[in-house]
Structure formats: structure tokens, C-alpha cells
Scaffold this active site. Sequence first.
Site, PDB file in Angstrom:
ATOM      1  CE  LYS B  78      38.025  46.018  37.688  1.00 44.02           C
ATOM      2  NZ  LYS B  78      37.283  45.815  36.432  1.00 44.02           N
ATOM      3  CB  THR B  80      42.948  37.480  37.712  1.00 48.66           C
ATOM      4  OG1 THR B  80      43.580  37.851  36.492  1.00 48.66           O
ATOM      5  CG2 THR B  80      43.629  36.257  38.289  1.00 48.66           C
ATOM      6  NE  ARG B 101      33.913  44.940  30.996  1.00 46.80           N
ATOM      7  CZ  ARG B 101      34.870  45.794  31.293  1.00 46.80           C
ATOM      8  NH1 ARG B 101      35.028  46.893  30.579  1.00 46.80           N
ATOM      9  NH2 ARG B 101      35.680  45.558  32.305  1.00 46.80           N
ATOM     10  CE  LYS B 112      43.246  45.586  30.592  1.00 44.43           C
ATOM     11  NZ  LYS B 112      42.692  44.275  30.231  1.00 44.43           N
ATOM     12  CB  ALA B 293      34.613  50.778  32.404  1.00 39.63           C
ATOM     13  CG  PHE B 321      38.608  51.093  34.209  1.00 35.96           C
ATOM     14  CD1 PHE B 321      39.855  50.505  34.033  1.00 35.96           C
ATOM     15  CD2 PHE B 321      37.968  51.597  33.082  1.00 35.96           C
ATOM     16  CE1 PHE B 321      40.455  50.431  32.775  1.00 35.96           C
ATOM     17  CE2 PHE B 321      38.565  51.532  31.818  1.00 35.96           C
ATOM     18  CZ  PHE B 321      39.811  50.940  31.681  1.00 35.96           C
ATOM     19  CG  PHE B 409      50.931  41.258  43.358  1.00 34.43           C
ATOM     20  CD1 PHE B 409      49.544  41.116  43.335  1.00 34.43           C
ATOM     21  CD2 PHE B 409      51.543  41.902  42.296  1.00 34.43           C
ATOM     22  CE1 PHE B 409      48.794  41.600  42.283  1.00 34.43           C
ATOM     23  CE2 PHE B 409      50.797  42.393  41.233  1.00 34.43           C
ATOM     24  CZ  PHE B 409      49.424  42.243  41.236  1.00 34.43           C
ATOM     25  CD1 TRP B 438      47.667  35.351  38.304  1.00 36.99           C
ATOM     26  CD2 TRP B 438      49.379  34.756  39.620  1.00 36.99           C
ATOM     27  NE1 TRP B 438      48.805  35.341  37.522  1.00 36.99           N
ATOM     28  CE2 TRP B 438      49.876  34.981  38.302  1.00 36.99           C
ATOM     29  CE3 TRP B 438      50.275  34.373  40.608  1.00 36.99           C
ATOM     30  CZ2 TRP B 438      51.221  34.839  37.978  1.00 36.99           C
ATOM     31  CZ3 TRP B 438      51.625  34.241  40.288  1.00 36.99           C
ATOM     32  CH2 TRP B 438      52.081  34.464  38.982  1.00 36.99           C
TER      33      TRP B 438
END
Lengths: 584, 584
Positions: B78, B80, B101, B112, B293, B321, B409, B438
Amino acid sequence: MAVSKRYPVPKDIEIAQEAQIEPILHIARKLGLPGSSVELFGNIKAKIDWKLGQSDLPKRARYIDVTAISPTPLGEGKTTTTVGLVQGLGYRGHRAVATLRQPSMGPTFGIKGGAAGGGYSQVIPMEDINLHLTGDIHAVSAAHNLCAAAIDARLYHESRWSDAYFEKLGLQKLNIDPYRVGIGRVVDMNDRVLRHIITGLGDREDGPVRQSRFDISVASEVMAILALATDLGDLRSRIGRMVVAHDTKGKPLTAEDFGVAGAMTALLRDAIKPNLLQTLEGQPAFIHAGPFANIAHGNSSVIADQIAVRYADYVVTESGFGADMGMEKFFDIKCRTSGLVPDAVVVVATVRALKSHGGGPAVVPGKPLPNEYKEENLDLLRRGLSNLVAHLGIVKRFGIPAVVAINAFPTDTQAEWDLVRETAVQAGAFAAVVTHHWEQGGEGAADLAEAVEKACEAPKQFQYLYELNQSLTAKIETIARDVYGADGVDYSDESRETLEKLEADGFGTLPICMAKTQYSLSHDPALKGAPKGWRLPIREVRLAAGAGFVYPLCGDMTTMPGLPSKPAFMGIDIDESGKITGLS
Amino acid sequence: MAVSKRYPVPKDIEIAQEAQIEPILHIARKLGLPGSSVELFGNIKAKIDWKLGQSDLPKRARYIDVTAISPTPLGEGKTTTTVGLVQGLGYRGHRAVATLRQPSMGPTFGIKGGAAGGGYSQVIPMEDINLHLTGDIHAVSAAHNLCAAAIDARLYHESRWSDAYFEKLGLQKLNIDPYRVGIGRVVDMNDRVLRHIITGLGDREDGPVRQSRFDISVASEVMAILALATDLGDLRSRIGRMVVAHDTKGKPLTAEDFGVAGAMTALLRDAIKPNLLQTLEGQPAFIHAGPFANIAHGNSSVIADQIAVRYADYVVTESGFGADMGMEKFFDIKCRTSGLVPDAVVVVATVRALKSHGGGPAVVPGKPLPNEYKEENLDLLRRGLSNLVAHLGIVKRFGIPAVVAINAFPTDTQAEWDLVRETAVQAGAFAAVVTHHWEQGGEGAADLAEAVEKACEAPKQFQYLYELNQSLTAKIETIARDVYGADGVDYSDESRETLEKLEADGFGTLPICMAKTQYSLSHDPALKGAPKGWRLPIREVRLAAGAGFVYPLCGDMTTMPGLPSKPAFMGIDIDESGKITGLS
């Protein structure tokens, strides 16, 4: 002159906020620092590349340590005198730099108030110095707490999963002894209820249960390491060497063993760069690292001093509390690490503190000062001068000339000053000078500056108090006898065992960093003056393998202060424009 | 283009470190920010004066929120996508800004990894973003912990000293109920053993003994306040209003009552200023405030958005999220506070996460991805699309057009993308676009950017989910039914009592901030897709009077994560020149 003086002298924060502050780039430029080494933090703070501390430039500055007699809880104006002296040297035409510790926020919100100097001898912006500055103490806390979390997480996972699972992860079980985890967690706060805690309550997923503790961040070994590291590689190695736990067979486990030393050092990437600020009169001041001097080694960073001595005529640094505390550690720990040799020591004394050593009533922060301290009382003063004489004896032991700075208070009398001056000179001080920097800034410290300049040219023969190849007990006993004036040392069984184990484990050649009260030359804060006929009790001995010292705890030493009934934070506020009020 | 692309795409940190980073002053200048509002933190980070968020300039930007379907624990890209979209808008010639954030360091060192985007869509310098940045989270922790220390210190002093003594100090006893202290302490670390602790053990001077807890700093109400405050005065009032304890008669006690709100706000003097950084392609990115979140409201600061909408053509922000979590709170809490109305929503979806919702095997960080996710599997995907449809339904409920961004992907197939696209459009998406940011940066997001531009011009009818004058239970039930798809709500006795007391105390008109798992539309992380036939359990209800919301805890929600068996910190290191390795 960046500030125009008013009388009576206003509050510290008012003076600081009224000052015409110069862009920090000008300050850096005046000192001759290369522009590429200056990293701005706003316009009035900067971080300086630590690599300047290793350049080929000659170390040309005279190097002066400011220490004091045993203080009262109000402090005797040591930082104020350090800043005043730098301003005084500047007033006399020299390029002078102050190198100071960053104050912990705990005392700022508790009882002591800020620590950026006072009156017309301050480092500014004082709000920044007393709050986060550029975040170095927070970085120290984060690095320390990451290590603490790593240890408990490893205890948890090793208790739950098989050897085979660890092998699959490419790890081996460390078999940590839960009763021999060496570090607690830290927070930059006065928070007494965190002194003794139980962690890991709840469910199986929340454990394991252990007794633990929080120390104030400036007591962290990571802070001591930051202050002693000579470069980033040295910082990385020292952090890796920190002994943070033991396994069930008694083998020391390091931060490296937990795989956390790299991440801890990454957290300190910016903290290793000294912070550049300025005095009220525009001299450069490096504020960098801040270990307490009672529970740690109490000196600002080696790196800042290494930079300063390459660019200034005079570098004035401050060691914490009295000559028995920060100054002894300055010589035997900090100078040993840096290789720098000081040219003179300034011993700050106040008539107030000397009277307290002579048997005056207790000086209690927040309570009105008893009359003995506001009126001439030569008897009290005379009795208390034993403390000054003892501190001068300590300086002499290191072979460096001492200048006594009598930090003038409006309630002092000429006769009192004369008595202090005569006694100091008789006791071997190179000079003793009444100084008025609090009220008059650099001009008021011109006499002190002149005396210090002369002391720097006097003959000297610097020597450490002890040699590193002496045994740990021999080193401890040398400090106890020759510095504190004890008749000997009494070890608890536990501390004796630890000392033997440390010798066996190869840590016997480390220097000693005593944790002792600052209020007395002895371990007992009630013993004023120059106590005789007592023995130093060693309750416990800890290892700081990364910082590179062994620290015995003398008597009851708390590593986490508490807040008073009416803490300083109650007076602090901020208005809608961002102006902070009530800091002192 | 500040970075030249390589294939295969290197590690995030390598890309970030290879990038030609522009001086942040250039970035600020390109955006048109007045030079006097820029406070440099080195050359590549700056803080921006919060007052710009209140200037008279028109709020001219299109305003876009990026949300997602219910993610897997790996995250679905998200951030990214947010950065990629900003770069894509830039590629198409617009002046676009990201508002994000600041990530917590807990997950960075845990499992993570970092949170500055990835591949060729990143905000740089990524090391700074993932570590301390400019220290805002540390400032939040310090402010919070000062308040916690103030409460325990007051408990201690009130238990030891008389009413008369307090009166002499100009204070009154607060008679704190030790069992109803509302806040724990916080640390920006994953540290499970601090979830449930006992403090105050030891001696009389170290007490009182209480059970307490540490939360991760981003769960602190102070962080939520920082994210929602509109200016420094508002920040000061909100902190003063925080209900941090109760007295023995059940009366709420605020930070103001403890005399600590001014000092807490002083600690946030710099944290209130948004941090300006840049994308890999030179667009401005504000990184400011970082409430989680799931356990908080999950959105970056109101102030950064208020500045950005005055200077940019497009402002792209990200809520945490899925649309059930951060986006609902974005609309009902953040937009209600700021008054800003968004023009479009981007819903990020991945084939991987959709297959997981269709019943694919568990996706576990650190373990190899099962084959189902690496090969075409239209059945799994089709079943999982219910989750995307549900999230689109949530967006529709707010009356804003949704663009689905299918984050490509390498293992995805064209047939899989086609199926997602068709389903999305049938479910009412304004558009659905496969996006390659990406791998290709802004150029790869050009299609997405074009779709978003069009969506911004589409007709819309923004409405909140609920009105503030509804009862707390009505608001909770509206969220449960209309957003989560629950049949109803089951309250614990405790939560029902709390809700009644909150209504009685006058807090009934606050909005709701649900604390719920992010992995399911329900409270049960195991229920994938769009679960039907379930009821939402409310275990506990807490008040955040300063942030201005009531937060019910749905099921088991931890406010302090733990570290895994092989934490990310083990791979992180720093070399002698200061280059950090192993951050991801």
C-alpha cells in the site's frame, strides 16, 4: 555581545530567549570547521561530522577541565562557570570552545531544573538543550531497549521451541540464565516505580516472568560507550562487547551473541555526531553525550573534545560533580581513552557549599535557604574549607595546576572571599579568583580566564592515579584512600566474588568507575567536609565491558531518580506561538 | 529521474542508497513552500512550519486516500502504491505530494521490515524514515511517559504526606484510584514482556505497587492527538483533556489536573512540524505522525495534509490496513477533524492476498510462499474476490469513487489480472488498473495515475458513515453492520457499563475508533473473504478524550507486539563510514 544585560539578572529562560542568536553556520565558520562537516538541525543547532576528530590537524588547544568541591543539592554553578570561562576567554580575544554533557530530561522535569548554565553565562537555545536537543539520548534509550527486548524475546523463544527449530533458523540456543540478565531497560525520566518491576505477566505468549528494572537513560552503558567511543568502528566494537547476560553455566553473553549489536549501532548513526550550539556571547559549545557522574563516568564525549582541540585555542570541558567523582574519572577513564592531556583544572567553589561542609543546616531544593547562607559567617566557612583543601589535594595527585573559581553570590562578603582565596593558595592552588560571570557574562570572568591562561603555561607532570595492570582491588583501594580519604575498603561477599570472577574472565585490566554519592567525599551523603576515620563499603560490582570499565557500587546508589511532591514540570508550559515558559 | 533502474529489481535499501537524492531545500522550493518555513535536518530532511496549514491560500489540490483489501501479514504494497501513484502523477506532469505515517521502529526490528515503500517506489532516505527520522515518535513517548510518571509520583506523594503539606505546596490531593489509572507507559519497541508488569516493588520509597503495562508508542493517545491536532493551541488543549486516571469517587482526572499538560506539549514543540522528504523521483513526501490502524486511528497528520492541499495539484495520503480499518477512520475521524473532503479512493489489491482470502494456505512471514501463490489459480482467486467486493462496498457507502490498483507481482498471470479487473468494475469500481510501479517507478504507475485523475473529476456525494449525535452503541453497530458485515454486536458487561458511563459523562458525541484485527473484515483473523453470519464482540471500551474518540476493543487486540524467533534486527548492521545494511 549577543545579549544586552539587565539588572537584577532576569530568569535564565528570559535571558536565553532575549539573546540575539547567531546562525549556527556562522559559529561553525568562525571556528574554522569545514562546511561539509556541518549538518544543520534548524538554523541554530547542528551536528558535526565525527570524522573531524580524527583529522591530521594538530591538537593545538589548551585543554581545561572544570570540576568542583562536593556540591549541595542546588549545584554550585559548575556549568555556569564553564560557560562563563569560555566567554571570559573569548572576551580576552581567544578562540575558546566549551564541551559539555547533554542534560537528562529527568532532572529537568524533576527538581534540579535545566543544565545549560545560568544568568549571563549560558549555552543557547536552552530549551533545546534541556529537552530533546537532537535526540541523542532517545537514540541511546532505543539502542539499549532493543538489546533488552532481544534478551527477553530470546528467553521466550528458547523456552518454547526446540533446538532443531533454532538450527533451522541458523541459530543456536544461548541458554540464558534468567537470574543473570545484566541490563534492565531505560527511560529518560525520573520514574521511581520503575526501579523494581516484574515483567512477563499474563499468558504464555507474554512471558517469561522475571524481576527486572528500569534505569534512567544516562545510566545506560550505551551512553557511557557513546561518550568514550573514538569513531563509528570503535562504537560498533564496544557495543558488540557489552556483556548483557550470562548463560546457565556462567559464561558471559554479549550484545554480539544476541545478534543485536549492528542494529544498536545503526540506531546511533547520528548520535555519534557532536551537537554544536553557542554561548550567549557567540562562542561555540559542543553538547554531546551525558552519563551521570555518580552512577556512570560523568564526562562529555571524547569525539567532541578531539574535534575541539584541533580548532580552538582553549577547550574547556566539565566533568560531573566534585574532583572525587567526575574529575577522577575524567583523568583515569576519559583521558586514558582519548590520549588527551589536560593543561589545567578549575575547581568551582561557593561560599554556600563551603558553609554547608562546615556544618551549616541542610540545603534543600524548593525550601527557603537558612540565614547562615545569607549572612557572613566566617566560622562555618572556615570549618567547611576542609572540603576545598581535600579536592585540591586530589587535583595535585594528578600533577595538574588547579585554579579555584569562587563563584560569587550576591550574599557573599569580601571577608568570606578573602578567606577562601587565602586557604586555597595555601593548599597549593595555582590561583584562586572570585568570578562574576553569572551577573556579568564573559567580562565578569576575565580574571578567571587570565588565571587559567597562566595556569596552562605552568609546569605540570600529569600522571594517572593507578596503572591498569594493578589488580581491580588495588585500583579500588587506591581511589578509596588517595581520592576519598578512606581508611580502607569493605567488600560485601557478593562484590568480592564478582571481582574474583572478573579477574578470572580477563577483565582485571579495566579501569574503575566508582558509583558513589556526590554529596560527600565518602559514601555517606551526611558526612561533610573532609571525613576521616571511615571505610568505603562496596555493595556490588558490575562490569561495563563495552564502555571498558568495572563499576563498584558504594553504599546505596539509585540508578533511577524519583519526582518530588511538586515537580518542575508543573511550571512548564508553551504558548500558541511555540514559546516555552517556566524552564529553569 | 533521480535513480537509474536495474533488473532484476535490487533490494529496497540498495535502490534507496543508489538514488541521487536532491537537497530537500530544492524539493521545498519546487513545491512553493516559503523558505522561512523550512527547518533543515541535515540536507535531505526538513521540518516544515505547521502554521502553513492555516494560511489563507486556497485548498486547491485533489485529495486521494489509498486503502486496501484485508492484507496478509506480508502487506500488499500500500505504501509502495501510494508512492508509486505520486511518482506516476509526477510522470504525467502534475505537482503531486505524498502524506504518510512515520513507521514505528518496533516492526522495523521485528518482522515486517521498513515502511518507506519498496522497489522503485520509495521515499528516501529510507534508513532515516525507518529509524528515528527527526525524533517525533521519541517525543511522543517522552510526553506520554512524563504523564505516566506524574501519575505514579502523585500516588506516591499523596500516600505519604498530609493534606496540609500539599496545601503548603499550593496543591490539592487528587485521591487517585490506583485501580483506575487509564494509561500505561510506552516504548517504540516490540517487547512482549512489558505487556503486563508490576511496578513499584522494593522499598517504601519505590512504591506504590501496581499492575501496569507498556504499549507500543504508536498506540499512545498522544500519537493520535499529534495526528489530529490542527495547530499548537489545539494540541495543547487536547493534551490537557486527556483522561488519564480517575479519582476514588469515579471522577475522571485529566493531564491538566496533574499539571503536566504544558510540559507534555513543550516536549512536542518540534514534533508538531511535519517532516519533508522526497520520493525516488523527487516528489515531496510529508512523513508525519504514525498511529497504528488496528489499535488506533491509523492516519498521518491533519497538519501535513492541510499544508499539502494548499501547495500541490494532487495530495495522496495512505490510511492503514483495509477500507474497514484505516479508511473508515480516515473519513469518520480524520476528515471530520480537518474538514477536508477526498476526491477519490484507491483500493490496493494483490492476487496473492485475494487467493489467501479464497482459502489459500496461510501466508507466514519468514517462511517460503506456498505454490498456490506462485502459479495461476483462478478458482482460489475467484473465491477470494469477495473480499475486494466487500471493500468496494465500504468505499461506496461514503460516496467516493474507487479505483482498484492491482499491484503487479512477477508471478501473476494476465488471466488473473483480467478476472480481478472485471470483478472490480462489476462491483462498482470507477476503474481497475494493473500497476507496475514497484518495478518501473512512476512510469509504471502512469495508467493508475490517469485513472485516478479521471476519478477525481467524477461525480461524488461524500457522506460520513454516522452522525455524531447518534448514541455510542448506534455508532458502533453501524460500523459493525455496514462496514464489517456483522449481524450485530455483543457487548461484554464491562464494555456496556463503560459505554453507559461515557454517555453520562458527556462523551457520547465522540466518534468511534474501532480496535480490530486487520486480517479479516471480522474480529477473527482466521475468517477470510467476506465473512457472513457472525456477531462482533466488544470486550472493553476506552476513552481517548484528547484525541476525541471512543475506542472499543474487538476480541483480543494486543497493544504491544512481540519479536519473532529470528527478528529483523539480526540482519541489520552499519559499516565504519555510516552506511546501514540489511534494512528492508
